[in-house]
Motif scaffolding. Structure first.
Motif, PDB file in Angstrom:
ATOM      1  N   ARG A 202      -2.486 -40.904 -44.230  1.00 15.29           N
ATOM      2  CA  ARG A 202      -2.011 -42.118 -43.568  1.00 15.29           C
ATOM      3  C   ARG A 202      -1.558 -41.875 -42.131  1.00 15.29           C
ATOM      4  NH1 ARG A 202       2.285 -44.635 -44.883  1.00 15.29           N
ATOM      5  NH2 ARG A 202       1.451 -46.601 -44.054  1.00 15.29           N
ATOM      6  N   ILE A 203      -1.771 -40.690 -41.599  1.00 14.09           N
ATOM      7  CA  ILE A 203      -1.321 -40.377 -40.241  1.00 14.09           C
ATOM      8  C   ILE A 203      -2.491 -40.459 -39.267  1.00 14.09           C
ATOM      9  CG2 ILE A 203      -0.540 -38.472 -38.763  1.00 14.09           C
ATOM     10  CD1 ILE A 203       1.386 -37.698 -41.004  1.00 14.09           C
ATOM     11  N   ASP A 204      -2.282 -41.183 -38.163  1.00 12.95           N
ATOM     12  CA  ASP A 204      -3.299 -41.318 -37.124  1.00 12.95           C
ATOM     13  C   ASP A 204      -3.189 -40.222 -36.059  1.00 12.95           C
ATOM     14  OD1 ASP A 204      -4.355 -43.689 -38.229  1.00 12.95           O
ATOM     15  OD2 ASP A 204      -2.758 -44.860 -37.305  1.00 12.95           O
ATOM     16  N   PHE A 205      -1.962 -39.920 -35.636  1.00 19.46           N
ATOM     17  CA  PHE A 205      -1.791 -38.794 -34.718  1.00 19.46           C
ATOM     18  C   PHE A 205      -0.461 -38.109 -34.990  1.00 19.46           C
ATOM     19  CE2 PHE A 205       0.200 -42.002 -31.824  1.00 19.46           C
ATOM     20  CZ  PHE A 205       1.311 -41.300 -31.364  1.00 19.46           C
ATOM     21  N   VAL A 206      -0.373 -36.869 -34.508  1.00 22.08           N
ATOM     22  CA  VAL A 206       0.790 -36.022 -34.766  1.00 22.08           C
ATOM     23  C   VAL A 206       1.554 -35.807 -33.470  1.00 22.08           C
ATOM     24  CG1 VAL A 206       1.548 -33.709 -35.489  1.00 22.08           C
ATOM     25  CG2 VAL A 206      -0.305 -34.890 -36.728  1.00 22.08           C
ATOM     26  N   ASP A 207       2.868 -35.939 -33.556  1.00 25.43           N
ATOM     27  CA  ASP A 207       3.781 -35.740 -32.425  1.00 25.43           C
ATOM     28  C   ASP A 207       4.540 -34.433 -32.674  1.00 25.43           C
ATOM     29  OD1 ASP A 207       5.701 -35.855 -30.443  1.00 25.43           O
ATOM     30  OD2 ASP A 207       6.487 -37.821 -31.004  1.00 25.43           O
ATOM     31  N   VAL A 208       4.415 -33.481 -31.741  1.00 25.56           N
ATOM     32  CA  VAL A 208       4.981 -32.143 -31.937  1.00 25.56           C
ATOM     33  C   VAL A 208       6.237 -31.991 -31.088  1.00 25.56           C
ATOM     34  CG1 VAL A 208       4.516 -29.673 -31.961  1.00 25.56           C
ATOM     35  CG2 VAL A 208       2.636 -31.292 -32.313  1.00 25.56           C
ATOM     36  N   CYS A 209       7.388 -31.894 -31.756  1.00 27.71           N
ATOM     37  CA  CYS A 209       8.682 -31.793 -31.083  1.00 27.71           C
ATOM     38  C   CYS A 209       9.377 -30.481 -31.418  1.00 27.71           C
ATOM     39  CB  CYS A 209       9.570 -32.968 -31.475  1.00 27.71           C
ATOM     40  SG  CYS A 209       8.939 -34.575 -30.972  1.00 27.71           S
ATOM     41  N   THR A 210       8.601 -29.434 -31.626  1.00 28.43           N
ATOM     42  CA  THR A 210       9.149 -28.115 -31.919  1.00 28.43           C
ATOM     43  C   THR A 210       9.547 -27.395 -30.641  1.00 28.43           C
ATOM     44  OG1 THR A 210       7.009 -27.029 -31.718  1.00 28.43           O
ATOM     45  CG2 THR A 210       7.566 -27.955 -33.872  1.00 28.43           C
ATOM     46  N   MET A 211      10.097 -26.195 -30.787  1.00 29.00           N
ATOM     47  CA  MET A 211      10.244 -25.321 -29.634  1.00 29.00           C
ATOM     48  C   MET A 211       8.851 -24.988 -29.105  1.00 29.00           C
ATOM     49  SD  MET A 211      13.476 -25.053 -29.291  1.00 29.00           S
ATOM     50  CE  MET A 211      13.691 -23.703 -28.128  1.00 29.00           C
ATOM     51  N   PRO A 212       8.696 -24.729 -27.802  1.00 33.67           N
ATOM     52  CA  PRO A 212       7.356 -24.567 -27.225  1.00 33.67           C
ATOM     53  C   PRO A 212       6.578 -23.362 -27.724  1.00 33.67           C
ATOM     54  CG  PRO A 212       9.063 -24.099 -25.598  1.00 33.67           C
ATOM     55  CD  PRO A 212       9.747 -24.711 -26.778  1.00 33.67           C
ATOM     56  N   ASN A 213       7.249 -22.398 -28.348  1.00 37.65           N
ATOM     57  CA  ASN A 213       6.516 -21.225 -28.839  1.00 37.65           C
ATOM     58  C   ASN A 213       5.895 -21.469 -30.213  1.00 37.65           C
ATOM     59  OD1 ASN A 213       8.926 -21.296 -30.237  1.00 37.65           O
ATOM     60  ND2 ASN A 213       9.305 -19.096 -30.132  1.00 37.65           N
ATOM     61  N   PHE A 214       5.975 -22.712 -30.732  1.00 36.88           N
ATOM     62  CA  PHE A 214       5.386 -23.013 -32.034  1.00 36.88           C
ATOM     63  C   PHE A 214       4.498 -24.251 -31.960  1.00 36.88           C
ATOM     64  CE2 PHE A 214       5.543 -24.878 -36.377  1.00 36.88           C
ATOM     65  CZ  PHE A 214       4.960 -23.834 -37.055  1.00 36.88           C
ATOM     66  N   ARG A 215       3.712 -24.375 -30.927  1.00 33.45           N
ATOM     67  CA  ARG A 215       2.871 -25.569 -30.793  1.00 33.45           C
ATOM     68  C   ARG A 215       1.396 -25.283 -31.008  1.00 33.45           C
ATOM     69  NH1 ARG A 215       6.654 -27.940 -26.007  1.00 33.45           N
ATOM     70  NH2 ARG A 215       8.359 -28.503 -27.410  1.00 33.45           N
ATOM     71  N   LEU A 216       0.955 -24.078 -30.703  1.00 32.24           N
ATOM     72  CA  LEU A 216      -0.446 -23.735 -30.933  1.00 32.24           C
ATOM     73  C   LEU A 216      -0.803 -23.893 -32.410  1.00 32.24           C
ATOM     74  CD1 LEU A 216      -3.206 -22.589 -30.149  1.00 32.24           C
ATOM     75  CD2 LEU A 216      -2.227 -20.284 -30.355  1.00 32.24           C
ATOM     76  N   THR A 217       0.049 -23.407 -33.299  1.00 37.95           N
ATOM     77  CA  THR A 217      -0.198 -23.501 -34.735  1.00 37.95           C
ATOM     78  C   THR A 217      -0.429 -24.939 -35.172  1.00 37.95           C
ATOM     79  OG1 THR A 217       1.135 -21.538 -35.173  1.00 37.95           O
ATOM     80  CG2 THR A 217       0.780 -23.037 -37.015  1.00 37.95           C
ATOM     81  N   VAL A 218       0.373 -25.850 -34.640  1.00 43.25           N
ATOM     82  CA  VAL A 218       0.250 -27.253 -35.021  1.00 43.25           C
ATOM     83  C   VAL A 218      -1.027 -27.860 -34.448  1.00 43.25           C
ATOM     84  CG1 VAL A 218       1.383 -29.496 -35.073  1.00 43.25           C
ATOM     85  CG2 VAL A 218       2.769 -27.409 -35.053  1.00 43.25           C
ATOM     86  N   VAL A 219      -1.331 -27.566 -33.198  1.00 44.89           N
ATOM     87  CA  VAL A 219      -2.551 -28.105 -32.586  1.00 44.89           C
ATOM     88  C   VAL A 219      -3.781 -27.615 -33.350  1.00 44.89           C
ATOM     89  CG1 VAL A 219      -3.990 -28.085 -30.503  1.00 44.89           C
ATOM     90  CG2 VAL A 219      -1.512 -28.397 -30.315  1.00 44.89           C
ATOM     91  N   GLU A 220      -3.798 -26.360 -33.737  1.00 44.30           N
ATOM     92  CA  GLU A 220      -4.930 -25.836 -34.502  1.00 44.30           C
ATOM     93  C   GLU A 220      -5.058 -26.549 -35.846  1.00 44.30           C
ATOM     94  OE1 GLU A 220      -5.232 -21.261 -32.778  1.00 44.30           O
ATOM     95  OE2 GLU A 220      -3.957 -21.679 -34.510  1.00 44.30           O
ATOM     96  N   ALA A 221      -3.927 -26.833 -36.506  1.00 40.70           N
ATOM     97  CA  ALA A 221      -3.963 -27.560 -37.777  1.00 40.70           C
ATOM     98  C   ALA A 221      -4.466 -28.985 -37.569  1.00 40.70           C
ATOM     99  CB  ALA A 221      -2.588 -27.559 -38.423  1.00 40.70           C
ATOM    100  N   CYS A 222      -4.013 -29.627 -36.502  1.00 40.69           N
ATOM    101  CA  CYS A 222      -4.484 -30.984 -36.186  1.00 40.69           C
ATOM    102  C   CYS A 222      -5.990 -30.991 -35.951  1.00 40.69           C
ATOM    103  CB  CYS A 222      -3.761 -31.525 -34.960  1.00 40.69           C
ATOM    104  SG  CYS A 222      -2.045 -31.991 -35.255  1.00 40.69           S
ATOM    105  N   ALA A 223      -6.480 -30.003 -35.225  1.00 40.72           N
ATOM    106  CA  ALA A 223      -7.915 -29.913 -34.941  1.00 40.72           C
ATOM    107  C   ALA A 223      -8.714 -29.752 -36.236  1.00 40.72           C
ATOM    108  CB  ALA A 223      -8.188 -28.760 -33.989  1.00 40.72           C
ATOM    109  N   ARG A 224      -8.198 -28.944 -37.163  1.00 35.53           N
ATOM    110  CA  ARG A 224      -8.895 -28.750 -38.441  1.00 35.53           C
ATOM    111  C   ARG A 224      -9.002 -30.038 -39.233  1.00 35.53           C
ATOM    112  NH1 ARG A 224      -5.841 -23.983 -38.556  1.00 35.53           N
ATOM    113  NH2 ARG A 224      -4.277 -24.881 -39.970  1.00 35.53           N
ATOM    114  N   HIS A 225      -7.967 -30.871 -39.128  1.00 29.55           N
ATOM    115  CA  HIS A 225      -7.914 -32.086 -39.934  1.00 29.55           C
ATOM    116  C   HIS A 225      -8.293 -33.341 -39.147  1.00 29.55           C
ATOM    117  CE1 HIS A 225      -6.230 -30.117 -43.463  1.00 29.55           C
ATOM    118  NE2 HIS A 225      -5.434 -29.441 -42.658  1.00 29.55           N
TER     119      HIS A 225
END
Length: 363
Positions: free
Chosen positions: A87-110
């Protein structure tokens, strides 16, 4: 783009939802990674514009569950689960900046579009990998830089593009802010590994981005800093840089979190035909020689700034950027502040740091 906080919810056409992967009952549906202080402001902005915060996750489950309950969202245990959420259209990443690549890669996979808070990363190599991952996954990558959506900045962009100040001679940014010892009490605050630096990469990057957005690329930097000049941090709490733009204009970028009690940030632009000053979120000076028959400047004096309180800022520019990002995803185009824009702002920050380190090699 624009629109006040009270504007009607953003409604998608069915054909655009089908073409771009957006789905559901006509509203944008968001997942959030990280539930710290800035996340609450994002959640308020989404509520104001009718976007639904569907789910969130946090590495500390108790904090994540508390945030979810407060904002009417579902808590999920992992980033992978959030990015796969149907049910999610886009993801908003509000983590510390050293933990954003992991999330972007997961978003790209899905196949989920993704927007990250500033700075997009602590290192240029990681930022480039984020851009490449989003491109390979066919998703849009945006970087929060809400200062571009202040009325004053929107006006200045139009005015400068129209040449109303003539050829730009000087373009400066001053951020003389205050942050308390309590602000820096967490070991990660002001650290090179966790935050990528101090005052410039965390507070001043908005003004760095505005200078690039309004004036254009910087080709040369000369900088000096004070590492832990006032605060017990390993990075800079004061930095001064001289800039040389590709256009030939000169500039100053001055950023500090050690100036008590804190003063609103300023952008000062001087051209052959006039000058403009943006203080906080307001255009406070507009002086143009001769007859100036263009759009009336939105002059004001009631300034909102995070000079001494990080969250003493309006949600309206966030709302405008979030709307524009959703529009970009629907239209299949890069957002107005894309991963490439975030990379350029980080590149300027890293250039200032590199110059300052060379100036003070023993620091």
């Amino acid at each position: 783009m624009g629109g006040a906080a009270s504007a009607a919810p953003f409604v998608f056409l069915r054909q655009n939802r089908m073409q771009t992967g957006f789905d559901g009952g006509g509203f944008v549906r968001v997942g959030m990674v990280g539930t710290g202080a800035i996340s609450a402001l994002h959640a308020t902005a989404y509520k104001n514009i009718g976007f639904e915060l569907v789910a969130c996750t946090n590495s500390t489950a108790a904090k994540g569950r508390e945030f979810a309950a407060k904002h009417g969202a579902e808590f999920v245990e992992t980033v992978e689960e959030l990015c796969a959420h149907p049910r999610i259209d886009f993801v908003d990443v509000c983590t510390m900046p050293n933990f954003r690549l992991t999330v972007v890669e997961a978003c790209a996979r899905h196949g989920k579009h993704v927007m990250v808070e500033k700075p997009m990363s602590t290192e240029l190599e990681t930022a480039r990998r984020m851009i490449e991952a989003a491109r390979a996954g066919g998703v849009q990558l945006g970087v929060i830089s809400q200062k571009r959506w202040d009325d004053a900045a929107l006006f200045l962009k139009r005015a400068l593009d129209a040449g109303r100040l003539g050829r730009i001679i000087q373009a400066d940014a001053y951020v003389k802010w205050w942050r308390s010892a309590e602000y820096y009490a967490r070991p990660i605050k002001g650290s090179w590994a966790g935050e990528g630096g101090g005052a410039l990469i965390n507070q001043g990057i908005h003004q760095a981005d505005l200078l690039l957005h309004l004036i254009g690329p910087v080709k040369k930097v000369s900088a000096m800093w004070q590492l832990g000049g006032l605060h017990a941090i390993e990075s800079e709490d004061t930095v001064n840089a001289l800039l040389r733009y590709a256009s030939g204009a000169n500039g100053v970028l001055q950023v500090s979190t050690a100036i008590w009690p804190g003063y609103p940030e300023r952008i000062e632009i001087h051209g052959t035909a006039g000058s403009a000053i943006m203080t906080g979120n307001r255009l406070t000076t507009w002086d143009v020689q001769g007859s100036d028959e263009g759009e009336a400047p939105p002059l004001g004096s009631a300034v909102a700034s995070g000079a001494s309180e990080p969250l003493a800022i309006s949600t309206v520019p966030f709302e405008r950027q979030m709307r524009e990002f959703a529009e970009a995803c629907i239209e299949g185009r890069p957002p107005a502040c894309s991963g490439e824009d975030g990379y350029r702002a980080l590149e300027l920050v890293r250039g200032v740091y590199r110059s300052a380190a060379e100036e003070s090699p023993s620091a």
